[in-house]
Design a protein around this motif. Structure first.
Motif, short mmCIF file in Angstrom:
data_model
loop_
_atom_site.label_atom_id
_atom_site.label_comp_id
_atom_site.label_asym_id
_atom_site.label_seq_id
_atom_site.Cartn_x
_atom_site.Cartn_y
_atom_site.Cartn_z
N LEU A 115 0.84 -1.30 -0.11
CA LEU A 115 -0.19 -0.18 0.27
C LEU A 115 0.92 1.16 -0.01
O LEU A 115 1.94 1.18 0.42
N ASN A 116 0.40 2.45 -0.53
CA ASN A 116 1.06 3.45 -0.58
C ASN A 116 0.13 4.78 -0.03
O ASN A 116 -0.83 4.72 -0.30
N ILE A 117 0.87 5.37 1.12
CA ILE A 117 0.10 6.59 1.62
C ILE A 117 0.33 7.72 0.66
O ILE A 117 1.63 8.11 0.21
N ASP A 118 -0.60 8.48 0.29
CA ASP A 118 -0.47 9.51 -0.69
C ASP A 118 0.58 10.65 0.03
O ASP A 118 0.50 10.99 1.23
N THR A 119 1.43 11.13 -0.54
CA THR A 119 2.43 12.07 -0.21
C THR A 119 1.95 13.42 0.31
O THR A 119 2.36 14.09 1.15
#
Length: 136
Positions: A115-119
């Motif tokens: 998963l990636n947390i939006d910057t």
């Protein structure tokens, strides 16, 4: 929640040049070489202790890694942190107000989930979290 450094991804101009450098200087051969035409990159992958280290070479100019390479040159693309229970972690981070990339964790081309947390939520730093092992 975070339990290890899962992997570190670098963007480089040539994976062949990087593989030669690593073999000459550190006596390591990649555990895999892959080309992901649909995603626009080639890669070499190493395992060092518990951590995977991969190097991506862009195949097209329209990819995030190509834009990064053009803007800043070779370097770290991201560090992924290991977690257990990635679906619960995703829900927890979203409940805490984080903007997430996508609606759920996704499968990487290497077989683990991430998963990636939006910057925009993480002070400009890309946080990638990953669960599972590489399936090569």
């Amino acid at each position: 929640m975070l339990n290890k450094v899962h992997h570190i991804t670098f963007v480089v101009e040539s994976i062949d040049d990087m593989a030669g450098y690593i073999e000459r200087n550190f006596s390591l051969a990649p555990m895999s070489r892959d080309e992901f035409e649909d995603r626009g990159f080639k890669s070499i992958l190493y395992r060092i202790g518990e951590t995977y280290v991969d190097f991506f070479e862009p195949l097209r100019e329209d990819t995030p890694m190509a834009r990064q390479l053009q803007a800043t040159g070779p370097g770290v693309m991201h560090v992924a942190w290991g977690v257990d229970g990635i679906d619960d972690v995703f829900a927890d981070l979203k409940a805490k107000g984080n903007e997430m990339r996508g609606d759920a964790p996704s499968a990487s081309p290497f077989g683990y989930r991430n998963l990636n947390i939006d910057t925009a939520s993480s002070h400009g730093i890309l946080f990638q979290l990953a669960e599972g092992e590489v399936s090569h």
